[in-house]
Design a protein around this motif. Structure first.
Motif, PDB file in Angstrom:
ATOM      1  N   ASP A   1      36.193  47.896  45.566  1.00 42.10           N
ATOM      2  CA  ASP A   1      35.003  47.098  45.244  1.00 42.10           C
ATOM      3  C   ASP A   1      35.407  45.613  45.676  1.00 42.10           C
ATOM      4  O   ASP A   1      34.521  44.850  46.053  1.00 42.10           O
ATOM      5  CB  ASP A   1      34.300  47.315  44.009  1.00 42.10           C
ATOM      6  CG  ASP A   1      33.412  48.282  43.493  1.00 42.10           C
ATOM      7  OD1 ASP A   1      33.200  49.059  44.687  1.00 42.10           O
ATOM      8  OD2 ASP A   1      33.289  48.768  42.497  1.00 42.10           O
ATOM      9  N   HIS A   2      36.436  45.221  45.217  1.00 44.05           N
ATOM     10  CA  HIS A   2      37.073  44.039  45.551  1.00 44.05           C
ATOM     11  C   HIS A   2      37.034  43.403  46.868  1.00 44.05           C
ATOM     12  O   HIS A   2      36.624  42.736  47.518  1.00 44.05           O
ATOM     13  CB  HIS A   2      38.330  43.524  44.770  1.00 44.05           C
ATOM     14  CG  HIS A   2      38.778  42.177  44.739  1.00 44.05           C
ATOM     15  ND1 HIS A   2      39.859  41.652  44.411  1.00 44.05           N
ATOM     16  CD2 HIS A   2      38.246  41.245  45.507  1.00 44.05           C
ATOM     17  CE1 HIS A   2      40.105  40.177  44.771  1.00 44.05           C
ATOM     18  NE2 HIS A   2      39.040  39.965  45.323  1.00 44.05           N
ATOM     19  N   LEU A   3      37.653  44.535  47.727  1.00 51.33           N
ATOM     20  CA  LEU A   3      37.579  44.541  49.050  1.00 51.33           C
ATOM     21  C   LEU A   3      36.421  44.521  50.045  1.00 51.33           C
ATOM     22  O   LEU A   3      36.068  43.672  50.809  1.00 51.33           O
ATOM     23  CB  LEU A   3      38.579  45.479  49.722  1.00 51.33           C
ATOM     24  CG  LEU A   3      40.150  45.572  49.612  1.00 51.33           C
ATOM     25  CD1 LEU A   3      40.890  46.697  50.249  1.00 51.33           C
ATOM     26  CD2 LEU A   3      40.427  44.035  50.717  1.00 51.33           C
ATOM     27  N   ALA A   4      35.386  45.198  49.228  1.00 49.14           N
ATOM     28  CA  ALA A   4      34.051  45.281  49.551  1.00 49.14           C
ATOM     29  C   ALA A   4      33.385  44.129  49.402  1.00 49.14           C
ATOM     30  O   ALA A   4      32.493  43.566  50.603  1.00 49.14           O
ATOM     31  CB  ALA A   4      33.158  46.472  49.187  1.00 49.14           C
ATOM     32  N   ALA A   5      33.379  43.491  48.474  1.00 48.93           N
ATOM     33  CA  ALA A   5      32.995  42.122  48.272  1.00 48.93           C
ATOM     34  C   ALA A   5      33.683  40.943  49.075  1.00 48.93           C
ATOM     35  O   ALA A   5      32.671  40.362  49.799  1.00 48.93           O
ATOM     36  CB  ALA A   5      33.033  41.740  46.844  1.00 48.93           C
ATOM     37  N   ALA A   6      34.769  40.869  49.235  1.00 52.38           N
ATOM     38  CA  ALA A   6      35.388  40.023  50.026  1.00 52.38           C
ATOM     39  C   ALA A   6      35.041  40.290  51.503  1.00 52.38           C
ATOM     40  O   ALA A   6      34.971  39.242  52.274  1.00 52.38           O
ATOM     41  CB  ALA A   6      36.885  40.055  49.925  1.00 52.38           C
ATOM     42  N   THR A   7      35.203  41.462  52.021  1.00 51.06           N
ATOM     43  CA  THR A   7      34.749  41.733  53.364  1.00 51.06           C
ATOM     44  C   THR A   7      33.276  41.554  53.718  1.00 51.06           C
ATOM     45  O   THR A   7      33.057  40.894  54.861  1.00 51.06           O
ATOM     46  CB  THR A   7      35.120  43.181  53.686  1.00 51.06           C
ATOM     47  OG1 THR A   7      36.414  43.411  53.304  1.00 51.06           O
ATOM     48  CG2 THR A   7      34.880  43.674  55.162  1.00 51.06           C
ATOM     49  N   GLU A   8      32.520  41.613  52.933  1.00 49.91           N
ATOM     50  CA  GLU A   8      30.987  41.352  53.013  1.00 49.91           C
ATOM     51  C   GLU A   8      30.731  39.868  53.230  1.00 49.91           C
ATOM     52  O   GLU A   8      30.076  39.273  53.972  1.00 49.91           O
ATOM     53  CB  GLU A   8      30.186  42.025  51.769  1.00 49.91           C
ATOM     54  CG  GLU A   8      28.612  41.984  52.145  1.00 49.91           C
ATOM     55  CD  GLU A   8      28.444  43.067  53.083  1.00 49.91           C
ATOM     56  OE1 GLU A   8      27.771  42.979  54.042  1.00 49.91           O
ATOM     57  OE2 GLU A   8      28.995  44.347  52.885  1.00 49.91           O
TER      58      GLU A   8
END
Length: 313
Positions: free
Chosen positions: A218-225
């Motif tokens: 989820d952290h990577l998903a937020a950062a990537t978005e």
């Protein structure tokens, strides 16, 4: 408060999506030298280092990792690169990922729900503990989680707590697992209490891996978005300093732990109350995850001097 291949989808999919959007007419070639693709590969290499360290420590070989990455490419392309909500054909998936069409067909036909089952189980355990910490009927006069009887206390017992979270799993099944993981213990007079270490997370290796995949994913998903959007949609901030003594970082870490724990407990209480309210009204279909972390290390890299200040002959 609350590695199968699907657990890595979130972490990798957004990078894949950006690359394919820019190169949608041809398979993505890892040897491409374009500035954007080259930069993405350098970023990906940095992100994968700690994951590869974990994989090697758990005996996962490079060929096994390649197979996982290939399956993630196929799954992401099939799910996220649709035209008018129509699933792409095997040929189109093959074209935009570079994966052979025979392999595309094989990957898409192999259903694996083990990750979702493990994730659902972990979420249930975490939610039970979260509700125990947050709901007034399960607290003492000082707002702390109070010991609960197994049943028979007019809604303020373990059975009522579990049934308020899920009716798909028997309360005894969940209690046995919480006891096995030493997240909960039984007092001499037969009451159940949350152990002090429970707030640090699950004890079993399986559940730790599920939390790892969910939290980091989820952290990577937020950062990537945020990276892919002109107007970053998610809150993501960090404080970082170097050139500090070990004692100073100890002091900062202690302070950070205290502040973060209080913040998470406040959000847990508020979220629990809102969840109860939302269940009575409109469709409740969204989830969120708010996390904090603290990382420290001793730098072994030499200082980079300013050439303008280098007066040596």
């Amino acid at each position: 408060m609350c590695i199968s291949h699907t657990s890595l989808n979130v972490a990798v999919s957004k990078f894949v999506k950006k690359i394919v959007e820019k190169n949608h007419t041809k398979p993505y070639d890892i040897n491409m030298t374009g500035s954007d693709s080259g930069e993405m590969l350098r970023v990906l290499k940095g992100l994968l280092r700690p994951i590869v360290r974990l994989l090697i420590s758990r005996g996962v070989s490079a060929p096994a990792g390649y197979r996982v990455l290939k399956s993630v490419y196929v799954e992401v392309a099939h799910k996220d690169f649709r035209i008018d909500d129509t699933p792409p054909t095997d040929s189109r998936v093959s074209m935009i990922t570079g994966v052979h069409r025979r392999d595309v067909r094989s990957i898409l036909s192999a259903e694996d729900e083990s990750w979702e089952r493990a994730r659902s189980k972990t979420v249930t355990f975490a939610t039970v503990l979260g509700q125990w910490l947050a709901r007034p009927e399960f607290q003492d006069g000082k707002g702390r989680p109070r010991p609960l009887p197994r049943s028979g206390d007019e809604g303020a017992d373990d059975e009522s707590l579990v049934q308020g979270v899920s009716r798909d799993i028997r309360p005894r099944t969940i209690l046995d697992e919480l006891l096995r993981q030493e997240l909960v213990s039984e007092t001499e007079d037969g009451l159940l209490q949350i152990n002090e270490g429970a707030l640090a997370g699950p004890a079993s290796d399986e559940q730790k891996m599920v939390f790892f995949a969910s939290n980091v994913g989820d952290h990577l998903a937020a950062a990537t978005e945020n990276l892919l959007s002109e107007d970053p949609p998610f809150f993501e901030r960090a404080v970082f300093y170097s050139h500090l003594s070990s004692a100073s970082v100890d002091e900062i870490e202690t302070r950070a732990r205290h502040l973060a724990q209080n913040l998470l407990e406040d959000l847990n209480t508020e979220s629990s109350a809102l969840q109860v309210k939302d269940k009575e009204g409109a469709e409740a279909s969204e989830r969120y995850r708010f996390g904090v972390y603290f990382y420290r290390e001793t730098s072994s890299r030499p200082e980079i001097s300013d050439p303008a200040e280098d007066k040596s002959d």
